[in-house]
Design a protein around this motif. Structure first.
Motif, PDB file in Angstrom:
ATOM      1  N   ASP A   9       0.854  -1.185   0.000  1.00 24.12           N
ATOM      2  CA  ASP A   9       0.000   0.000   0.000  1.00 24.12           C
ATOM      3  C   ASP A   9       0.896   1.244   0.000  1.00 24.12           C
ATOM      4  O   ASP A   9       1.579   1.520   0.973  1.00 24.12           O
ATOM      5  CB  ASP A   9      -0.899  -0.015   1.241  1.00 24.12           C
ATOM      6  N   GLY A  10       0.942   1.965  -1.117  1.00 23.05           N
ATOM      7  CA  GLY A  10       1.738   3.194  -1.203  1.00 23.05           C
ATOM      8  C   GLY A  10       3.043   3.069  -1.950  1.00 23.05           C
ATOM      9  O   GLY A  10       3.657   4.068  -2.305  1.00 23.05           O
ATOM     10  N   GLY A  76       4.272   6.273   8.522  1.00 20.83           N
ATOM     11  CA  GLY A  76       4.963   5.991   7.277  1.00 20.83           C
ATOM     12  C   GLY A  76       6.336   5.412   7.509  1.00 20.83           C
ATOM     13  O   GLY A  76       6.739   5.141   8.641  1.00 20.83           O
ATOM     14  N   TYR A  90       4.015   6.971   2.940  1.00 21.37           N
ATOM     15  CA  TYR A  90       2.984   7.055   3.968  1.00 21.37           C
ATOM     16  C   TYR A  90       2.042   5.871   3.834  1.00 21.37           C
ATOM     17  O   TYR A  90       1.553   5.579   2.743  1.00 21.37           O
ATOM     18  CB  TYR A  90       2.178   8.352   3.842  1.00 21.37           C
ATOM     19  N   THR A  91       1.779   5.199   4.951  1.00 24.43           N
ATOM     20  CA  THR A  91       0.781   4.137   4.948  1.00 24.43           C
ATOM     21  C   THR A  91      -0.559   4.662   5.442  1.00 24.43           C
ATOM     22  O   THR A  91      -1.578   4.018   5.236  1.00 24.43           O
ATOM     23  CB  THR A  91       1.235   2.933   5.796  1.00 24.43           C
ATOM     24  N   ASP A 106      -2.313   1.039  10.018  1.00 22.99           N
ATOM     25  CA  ASP A 106      -1.317   1.832   9.282  1.00 22.99           C
ATOM     26  C   ASP A 106       0.094   1.429   9.697  1.00 22.99           C
ATOM     27  O   ASP A 106       0.984   1.278   8.868  1.00 22.99           O
ATOM     28  CB  ASP A 106      -1.513   3.325   9.536  1.00 22.99           C
ATOM     29  N   ARG A 109       1.037  -2.069   8.273  1.00 27.22           N
ATOM     30  CA  ARG A 109       1.447  -1.993   6.860  1.00 27.22           C
ATOM     31  C   ARG A 109       2.831  -1.361   6.719  1.00 27.22           C
ATOM     32  O   ARG A 109       3.637  -1.793   5.889  1.00 27.22           O
ATOM     33  CB  ARG A 109       0.404  -1.214   6.055  1.00 27.22           C
ATOM     34  N   ALA A 110       3.122  -0.359   7.542  1.00 29.54           N
ATOM     35  CA  ALA A 110       4.443   0.281   7.497  1.00 29.54           C
ATOM     36  C   ALA A 110       5.538  -0.708   7.910  1.00 29.54           C
ATOM     37  O   ALA A 110       6.616  -0.730   7.307  1.00 29.54           O
ATOM     38  CB  ALA A 110       4.463   1.514   8.397  1.00 29.54           C
ATOM     39  N   ILE A 113       6.434  -2.995   5.023  1.00 30.61           N
ATOM     40  CA  ILE A 113       7.305  -2.311   4.056  1.00 30.61           C
ATOM     41  C   ILE A 113       8.719  -2.226   4.613  1.00 30.61           C
ATOM     42  O   ILE A 113       9.699  -2.508   3.913  1.00 30.61           O
ATOM     43  CB  ILE A 113       6.751  -0.916   3.713  1.00 30.61           C
TER      44      ILE A 113
END
Length: 131
Positions: A9-10, A76, A90-91, A106, A109-110, A113
């Protein structure tokens, strides 16, 4: 999508071309072999877009006095390149508060990554001398 593309995502990673395409943050295409560091951070929402990414931070965790006066953040990943350029992914799609379900998602997800980036850093910088 081809199997050479790893999508988050992003941000997306093209493992054939060795590039990352940031869609939410410092938009553009970058050579991911030049990534030096990556770290999940919380940026104070009122500063997002008005300053270089992640210069106004809110620490992660409970009991922080700053959350009483300025509780909104964007989650993020801060990415530092070999030339010290700062990039961000940024997530958070919208500002959030620490401890909320949105914040937890959020941040999750960060972290995914960040883990992927750490594998890249390990692969391309294990033989580097100390900076």
């Amino acid at each position: 999508m081809s199997e050479t593309i790893k999508k988050f995502d992003g941000v997306s990673f093209d493992t054939k071309e060795k590039t990352m395409m940031i869609e939410n943050g410092t938009e553009g295409t970058y050579d991911y072999r030049k990534i030096k560091r990556a770290l999940v951070l919380n940026e104070k929402a009122k500063f997002k877009g008005s300053q270089p990414p992640f210069t106004q931070l809110l620490p992660h965790g409970p009991g922080i006095p700053a959350i009483l006066t300025d509780p909104y953040v964007y989650v993020g990943v801060k990415i530092v390149m070999d030339d010290e350029t700062i990039l961000c992914v940024y997530t958070s799609k919208e500002k959030t508060q620490t401890g909320t379900n949105q914040y937890i998602e959020d941040r999750k997800r960060a972290k995914e990554i960040e883990e992927f980036l750490l594998k890249i850093i390990h692969k391309y910088h294990t033989n580097d001398s100390n900076d």
